[in-house]
Design an enzyme around this catalytic site. Structure first.
Site, PDB file in Angstrom:
ATOM      1  N   ASP A   1      44.635 -96.006  -7.727  1.00  0.00           N
ATOM      2  CA  ASP A   1      44.128 -95.148  -9.139  1.00  0.00           C
ATOM      3  C   ASP A   1      43.099 -94.100  -8.931  1.00  0.00           C
ATOM      4  OD1 ASP A   1      42.176 -96.745  -8.109  1.00  0.00           O
ATOM      5  OD2 ASP A   1      41.996 -97.832 -10.172  1.00  0.00           O
ATOM      6  N   GLY A   2      42.645 -93.790  -7.699  1.00  0.00           N
ATOM      7  CA  GLY A   2      41.764 -92.720  -7.485  1.00  0.00           C
ATOM      8  C   GLY A   2      40.319 -93.147  -7.165  1.00  0.00           C
ATOM      9  N   GLU A   3      40.070 -94.402  -7.451  1.00  0.00           N
ATOM     10  CA  GLU A   3      38.736 -95.045  -7.221  1.00  0.00           C
ATOM     11  C   GLU A   3      38.331 -94.811  -5.741  1.00  0.00           C
ATOM     12  OE1 GLU A   3      38.329 -98.825  -8.578  1.00  0.00           O
ATOM     13  OE2 GLU A   3      38.576 -98.207 -10.596  1.00  0.00           O
TER      14      GLU A   3
ATOM     15  N   ASP B   1      14.173 -63.858 -10.476  1.00  0.00           N
ATOM     16  CA  ASP B   1      13.874 -64.234 -11.846  1.00  0.00           C
ATOM     17  C   ASP B   1      12.259 -64.914 -11.630  1.00  0.00           C
ATOM     18  OD1 ASP B   1      13.943 -67.186 -10.900  1.00  0.00           O
ATOM     19  OD2 ASP B   1      16.234 -66.994 -11.577  1.00  0.00           O
TER      20      ASP B   1
ATOM     21  N   LYS C   1      14.802 -61.565 -15.863  1.00  0.00           N
ATOM     22  CA  LYS C   1      16.248 -61.760 -15.949  1.00  0.00           C
ATOM     23  C   LYS C   1      16.298 -62.679 -17.247  1.00  0.00           C
ATOM     24  CE  LYS C   1      18.386 -65.734 -13.846  1.00  0.00           C
ATOM     25  NZ  LYS C   1      18.849 -66.397 -12.633  1.00  0.00           N
TER      26      LYS C   1
ATOM     27  N   THR D   1      27.377 -68.388  -9.659  1.00  0.00           N
ATOM     28  CA  THR D   1      28.433 -67.707 -10.047  1.00  0.00           C
ATOM     29  C   THR D   1      28.190 -65.945  -9.258  1.00  0.00           C
ATOM     30  OG1 THR D   1      27.412 -66.658 -11.949  1.00  0.00           O
ATOM     31  CG2 THR D   1      28.819 -68.657 -12.547  1.00  0.00           C
TER      32      THR D   1
ATOM     33  N   GLY E   1      25.955 -64.236 -10.456  1.00  0.00           N
ATOM     34  CA  GLY E   1      25.495 -62.800 -11.502  1.00  0.00           C
ATOM     35  C   GLY E   1      24.055 -62.639 -11.104  1.00  0.00           C
TER      36      GLY E   1
HETATM   37  C1  R5P Z   1      18.326 -70.132 -11.352  1.00  0.00           C
HETATM   38  O1  R5P Z   1      17.164 -70.536 -11.848  1.00  0.00           O
HETATM   39  C2  R5P Z   1      18.362 -70.336  -9.952  1.00  0.00           C
HETATM   40  O2  R5P Z   1      17.593 -70.202  -8.891  1.00  0.00           O
HETATM   41  C3  R5P Z   1      19.633 -69.337  -9.293  1.00  0.00           C
HETATM   42  O3  R5P Z   1      19.069 -67.852  -9.642  1.00  0.00           O
HETATM   43  C4  R5P Z   1      20.949 -69.512 -10.400  1.00  0.00           C
HETATM   44  O4  R5P Z   1      21.261 -70.760 -10.374  1.00  0.00           O
HETATM   45  C5  R5P Z   1      21.907 -68.475  -9.779  1.00  0.00           C
HETATM   46  O5  R5P Z   1      23.116 -68.655 -10.635  1.00  0.00           O
HETATM   47  P1  R5P Z   1      24.018 -67.676 -10.723  1.00  0.00           P
HETATM   48  O6  R5P Z   1      24.527 -67.286  -9.279  1.00  0.00           O
HETATM   49  O7  R5P Z   1      25.204 -68.281 -11.564  1.00  0.00           O
HETATM   50  O8  R5P Z   1      23.693 -66.367 -11.520  1.00  0.00           O
END
Ligand code: R5P
Length: 313
Positions: free
Chosen positions: A41-43, A173, A196, A227, A229
């Protein structure tokens, strides 16, 4: 009867077997024998095959994607080891998933970093070794000792080889400023910070740069590339404001969503990450440095009751 010290035993979960094998090789031991599988069942099904009675046991498991499966596997392995009479169980979590939800920054949201800490302790984990937590304060979410290691030891060694004169270390950031500041001290560099704002899990906006980066080589440091970004936008802004070359050093290569595409298109000379998470992405200019030696040495010191903090002096 002669008293013997507890033997060191290493077990690997399924998240990062390559790193676990490297750590075992550094320590000159073999990985413990276990059977990790699934019920129909995946457990998750775990059977520890090695004798662990009275042993000092270390489970190596990054809680990376699939996060829930890897976390559950770690908890179940700990439970099996505890019931098999291991003397002490240490979770070695090179990448600690769920750590970014570490405070209530708006109403009606959870603190998953704390919830995860509670679950690990409930499963019988008596010590945690981890690397570049999203926020150092997460150590305090545990009532058991946490050895918080820094990949900066690995990154700064590589950064010195790049021989970058007039170096600036930048944080993408404000939250990462302290981490970046640590690098400036080790690399004798200046500090810069990017303003940021996070719009959503996938989207960020960058505003301005604090610090002099014009005609300077810049190393952007971060704990996670998720991601992509934050890093891609920060690199573009730095180039736009006149930085010479932009390097990226980020510990945990989560690389989800459109991260690979964004990183490929970003004006970055080299992206340097570690192997806390297995990296399968194909990106030119991507370099993976191993943290196996750092973790292996930390485990050796914990097992032999030697200082871990002196690793960072
Ligand atoms: C944010 O506080 C983290 O230190 C990273 O900058 C963040 O998690 C990076 O996320 P992403 O690559 O999605 O921008």
């Amino acid at each position: 009867m002669k008293k013997t010290s507890a033997p060191l035993l290493l077990f690997s979960g399924s998240s990062n077997k390559k790193l676990a094998a490297k750590i075992a090789s550094y320590l000159g031991v073999s990985l413990g024998d276990l059977d990790l599988g699934r019920f129909p069942d995946g457990e998750i099904r775990v059977k520890i095959r090695s004798d662990v009675r009275g042993a000092d046991v270390y489970i190596i498991q990054s809680t990376c994607t699939p996060v829930n499966d890897h976390l559950m596997e770690l908890l179940i392995m700990a439970d099996a080891l505890r019931r098999a009479s291991a003397k002490r169980i240490t979770a070695v979590i090179p990448y600690f998933g769920y750590s970014r939800q570490d405070r209530k920054d708006e109403g009606r949201v959870p603190i998953t970093a704390k919830l995860t800490a509670n679950m690990l302790q409930a499963a019988g984990i008596e010590r945690v070794v981890t690397l570049d937590l999203h926020a150092a304060q997460i150590q305090g979410f545990f009532d058991v000792p946490v050895d918080h290691l820094y990949a900066s030891r690995v990154f700064t060694k590589y950064a010195r080889q790049l021989e970058l004169p007039e170096l600036v270390v930048a944080s993408p950031d404000v939250g990462g400023m302290k981490m970046a500041w640590g690098y400036t001290k080790r690399l004798d560099a200046r500090l810069a910070v990017i303003e940021k704002r996070r719009i959503s899990g996938e989207e960020v906006e960058v505003g301005f740069v604090i610090g002099d980066i014009k005609d300077k080589d810049v190393i952007l440091v971060d704990d996670i590339i998720s991601t992509g970004g934050s890093i891609s936008k920060a690199a573009s802004l730095l180039k736009e404001k006149g930085a010479r070359k932009v390097y990226v050093m980020a510990t945990h290569a989560v690389f989800c969503g459109r991260a690979v595409e964004k990183l490929r298109d970003a004006p970055i000379a080299e992206i340097i990450v570690t192997d806390t998470i297995p990296v399968t992405a194909r990106i030119e200019r991507l370099r993976v440095l191993s943290v196996a030696e750092l973790l292996g040495e930390a485990l050796h010191r914990i097992h032999t009751n030697k200082s871990v903090s002196t690793l960072f002096r």
